[in-house]
Structure formats: C-alpha cells, structure tokens
Motif scaffolding. Structure first.
Motif: not given
Length: 176
Positions: A167-171
């Motif tokens: 989720a962090f990487a997607t952001t």
C-alpha cells in the motif's frame, strides 16, 4: 524473498535517478543477507545515514510495473531528535512496538513528475528496517518486552506486513 543481484537492486528504484541509484551503498553485509527470512530488503545507507532504501520482491506491488520485477524505493531519514524512552511507537509495516527511538518517520519522494516537484509520502517504520526479522522473532526491539502476542500465524502476519508495504509503495508510485 529470492536473492537479488546488485544490478537488479540498483535497476529497481522508481523514485530516484539512475545516478543516485548507482551511487547508493548496499548493506554492509550484502553477501551474508538471510534471504530466506526476508520478505523485502530494507537498509540504511552506510555512507549516507540520512538515506534509507526498500526493495520489494517482484509481484509485491499490484498494477503496472509491479509484476515486472523488484520495486525499489529511496527514503529520507529525518535528523535524530530527542525522544522519550517511556513512549512506545508502532511500525506501520510489521506492527512491532518499539521505544519511540526504534521507529522513524521515513519520507519517500513520489515517483515521476510529482517527486521532481517535491511531493513526498511518509511512513512510520522500524528505524533499522528489519521488519521481517521482528516478525519471525529473530530480532527483539531494544529495551522492550518481546513482540506482542497475536492470534495470527506467522504467514498471516507476513501477509499483513506485505499488504501494508505494498500500500505504501502504491502511494509512492501514484501521481497524486
């Protein structure tokens, strides 16, 4: 995580220039990393202590580009400040509780034009980026009791940490 070569790691970074990726120092113990115990590779740059790096394995980030290979994220570490030894902070990836100095707010420039304009995304994470080792009980937080007991299995905790990191990487990869 499958072992990665230095070339694969340097080519994986999505939010820094190729020159920056080529100059970064790999972990001091790169040749002895416990790949079988790692769900992602994270380290503080030994040559630049205010820089950190995360490399997610192929397929860890959903959507275009995430399935092609590993995804690397360059991070900035804030300068050290005084923290209370009585406070406990929680890593947003592995949910390990640390004395507040064991968790750091790391900032990642967004990928692409947004990052070049100065837009960043932050995450509170284990300051040593050793989340996989904390999950497996191979490392204990300094000055703390052992990891909180959970009813989840190791596989479920690893999956949760992977989802949090994805989720962090997607952001970081998103343009907003």
């Amino acid at each position: 995580m499958e072992p990665l070569t230095e070339k694969q790691i340097r080519a994986s970074f999505v939010n820094c220039s190729k020159g920056e990726a080529s100059r970064m120092k790999l972990p001091a113990d790169f040749g002895r990393l416990p790949w079988d115990d790692l769900d992602f590779l994270g380290w503080r740059d030994p040559g630049a202590p205010l820089r950190a790096h995360l490399v997610l394995p192929p397929g860890a980030v959903p959507g275009p580009g995430g399935d092609a290979g590993p995804v690397g994220i360059a991070l900035r570490v804030p300068e050290a400040n005084r923290t209370s030894a009585l406070k406990t902070s929680l890593c947003q990836i592995c949910l390990t509780g640390h004395a507040s100095s064991g968790v750091a707010l790391l900032a990642a420039p967004r990928a692409g034009a947004a990052g070049r304009e100065g837009n960043t995304v932050g995450i509170y994470v284990c300051a040593d980026l050793a989340c996989p080792l904390y999950l497996r009980g191979k490392r204990q937080p300094a000055g703390q009791r052992p990891r909180y007991e959970e009813s989840l299995t190791l596989a479920e905790r690893v999956a949760r940490a992977g989802a949090n990191l994805a989720a962090f990487a997607t952001t970081v990869l998103s343009s907003r």
